[in-house]
Design an enzyme around this catalytic site. Structure first.
Site, PDB file in Angstrom:
ATOM      1  N   SER A 258       0.867  -1.169   0.000  1.00 54.98           N
ATOM      2  CA  SER A 258       0.000   0.000   0.000  1.00 54.98           C
ATOM      3  C   SER A 258       0.903   1.217   0.000  1.00 54.98           C
ATOM      4  O   SER A 258       2.122   1.096   0.061  1.00 54.98           O
ATOM      5  CB  SER A 258      -0.856   0.014   1.269  1.00 54.98           C
ATOM      6  OG  SER A 258      -0.021   0.246   2.380  1.00 54.98           O
ATOM      7  N   LYS A 259       0.291   2.363  -0.028  1.00 55.50           N
ATOM      8  CA  LYS A 259       1.076   3.595  -0.016  1.00 55.50           C
ATOM      9  C   LYS A 259       1.994   3.657   1.208  1.00 55.50           C
ATOM     10  O   LYS A 259       3.048   4.252   1.177  1.00 55.50           O
ATOM     11  CB  LYS A 259       0.129   4.806   0.005  1.00 55.50           C
ATOM     12  CG  LYS A 259      -0.047   5.407  -1.366  1.00 55.50           C
ATOM     13  CD  LYS A 259      -0.352   6.891  -1.281  1.00 55.50           C
ATOM     14  CE  LYS A 259       0.201   7.735  -2.397  1.00 55.50           C
ATOM     15  NZ  LYS A 259       0.828   7.131  -3.500  1.00 55.50           N
TER      16      LYS A 259
END
Ligand code: GLU
Length: 485
Positions: A258-259
């Protein structure tokens, strides 16, 4: 099992931002499977949520697929017999099916307010039972309905899940069963008439005669709901699409990528000078393998070798270092023309060159000396800046390394001797500097050449020194050394 139907695979993103690594890995596998089987690759945009899916994101998704070379046979821009391929243009189709499900008793109107639903959830939490709709509106009498309508309530359309369970064979995971106690009645159409994902995705997969759904594992649990929609549509079991849920892509920390734990957006990689063939090669290895411990796969080979049997069921781990290594390999494999063409935008964007004919001539000589050394195209401007700058300055963090008396002495010797180089070539320059600094002064090459490197290129990291000096020319090289003495 879709019996002998020609293979039709779809990639169906909901672009609520730039497509990310997981999306593209799915798109790549969809594309490869279609190409491997000689089937069709369909690109469908799932944009029923127009607040989050914008025109810009849709266009960016289209551009990303094109840039990666994942050409589609049906979809935006190319059209096809089953269009439109934007769900926002197919709302009447979903509305008709929802009406039919209501008429046939597969679905019902649900008048529960969000407060009432929240109260149900709260009670379920307290009683420690599985969350989900409690079936309150399943069997409303005509009077109850009339009362709700009189109150001004607007109903949603809810699918009635029968008792029992759904079992299907996932091509990667094998047989999967969902007990309907954990698949409550679900909403197909919101009170404002807009369709939900489960309705639109299932209707489209049937109408577009999709035979294979290869997609992320996060959608596994929506499969029994989609199968219920097929049943309501009257699709025979042997005509359901086959499902293959691809393993999660994890970050280095073993949490889902994910980010937070890695860069996820493909646009980010593109901006940093990763080549599409490197991204595809690397993503192909995330959960699939061509066998024989190979890591180098061309698009051509991917289409030849890709089978779902070779997709692993365990999560794949994203490894930036490996992607960089593959990118470096793909950069080295570029022809000089193509390396020039791909480097140009990075150099002009960084304002290292403006693109004049003289600059391009010099660039053509400079690029071969760095092609072996860069992992991404974005590294190029910093490496070649010294050749093009109008006002040269040594970088602040390198300056202290050439400001001491020893360095100044070494640089004066280099300056004197370089003036006598008869032919300003990298061999000539190297010979003179080796004799003067290493043999005569007895310096270690690392120290001797590092000072000259900083003086001439402004940085302790640069392309090979002697080639750099040859390209920069006698006059500028000497002037830069002299400026530091
Ligand atoms: N549109 C869905 C998403 O982006 C995926 C649809 C599917 O592959 O079934 O999450």
């Amino acid at each position: 099992m879709p019996s002998n139907r020609p293979v039709r695979v779809r990639f169906a993103p909901s672009p609520t931002g730039d497509l990310h690594v997981g999306n593209i890995r799915t798109a790549l596998f969809d594309w490869a499977y279609a190409r491997h089987t000689g089937g069709k690759f369909i690109f469908r945009i799932e944009d029923t949520d127009r607040e989050r899916v914008t025109d810009e994101y849709i266009q960016a998704a289209i551009d990303t697929l094109k840039w990666l070379g994942l050409t589609w046979d049906e979809g935006p821009e190319v059209g096809g017999p089953n269009g439109p391929y934007l769900q926002s243009q197919r709302l009447d189709i979903y509305a008709k099916w929802a009406a039919k499900f209501l008429a046939d008793g597969f679905a019902y109107h649900c008048y529960c307010s969000s407060e009432e639903l929240e109260a149900v959830r709260e009670a379920q939490r307290k009683a420690n039972v599985a969350p989900g709709y409690n079936g309150h509106c399943r069997e409303l009498s005509a009077d109850q309905i009339a009362a709700y309508v009189a109150e001004g309530r607007k109903p949603v359309v809810r699918m009635r899940m029968p008792d029992g369970s759904t079992t299907f064979t996932d091509l990667i995971r094998g047989e999967v069963t969902f007990d309907h106690n954990f698949v409550p009645d679900f909403v197909l159409v919101r009170a404002d008439g807009s369709p939900l994902y489960t309705l639109a995705v299932a209707v489209d997969d049937v109408m577009m005669q999709v035979t294979h759904v290869l997609r992320g594992e996060d959608l596994l649990s929506s499969t029994p709901r989609q199968i219920r929609v097929y049943q309501a549509m009257g699709v025979k079991e042997d005509e359901y699409p086959l499902f293959a849920h691809l393993p999660f892509v994890m970050g280095q920390d073993n949490a889902k990528l994910s980010k937070r734990n890695g860069e996820v957006s493909i646009a980010w990689y593109r901006e940093r000078g990763f080549l599409p063939e490197a991204i595809c090669n690397y993503l192909a290895l995330l959960g699939w393998s061509p066998g024989e411990d190979r890591e180098d796969v061309t698009m051509e080979e991917l289409t030849q070798l890709f089978t779902v049997e070779r997709v692993h069921s365990s999560p794949a781990r994203f490894d930036m270092k490996k992607l960089e290594a593959i990118n470096g390999d793909k950069i080295r494999a570029l022809t000089p023309e193509s390396f020039l063409e791909k480097s140009l935008p990075f150099l002009t964007d960084a304002k290292v060159i403006s693109g004049s004919a003289d600059e391009i001539d010099l660039l053509k000589k400079a690029l071969p000396i760095i092609q072996e050394r860069v992992a991404t195209l974005a590294e190029i401007p910093a490496m070649l800046k010294f050749l093009f700058v109008a006002h040269f300055e040594v970088e602040a963090d390198s300056l202290p390394k050439v400001n001491d008396p020893e360095s100044k002495k070494l640089l004066s010797v280099a300056f004197d001797r370089l003036q006598n180089v008869s032919e300003w070539s990298h061999d000539g320059i190297e010979a003179v500097l080796r004799t003067a600094l290493i043999e005569e002064m007895g310096l270690k090459p690392r120290i001797a050449f590092s000072a000259v490197r900083i003086a001439v290129t402004g940085s302790h990291i640069s392309p090979p020194l002697f080639e750099s000096m040859e390209l920069l020319g006698r006059e500028k090289s000497l002037a830069r050394i002299q400026a530091l003495i």
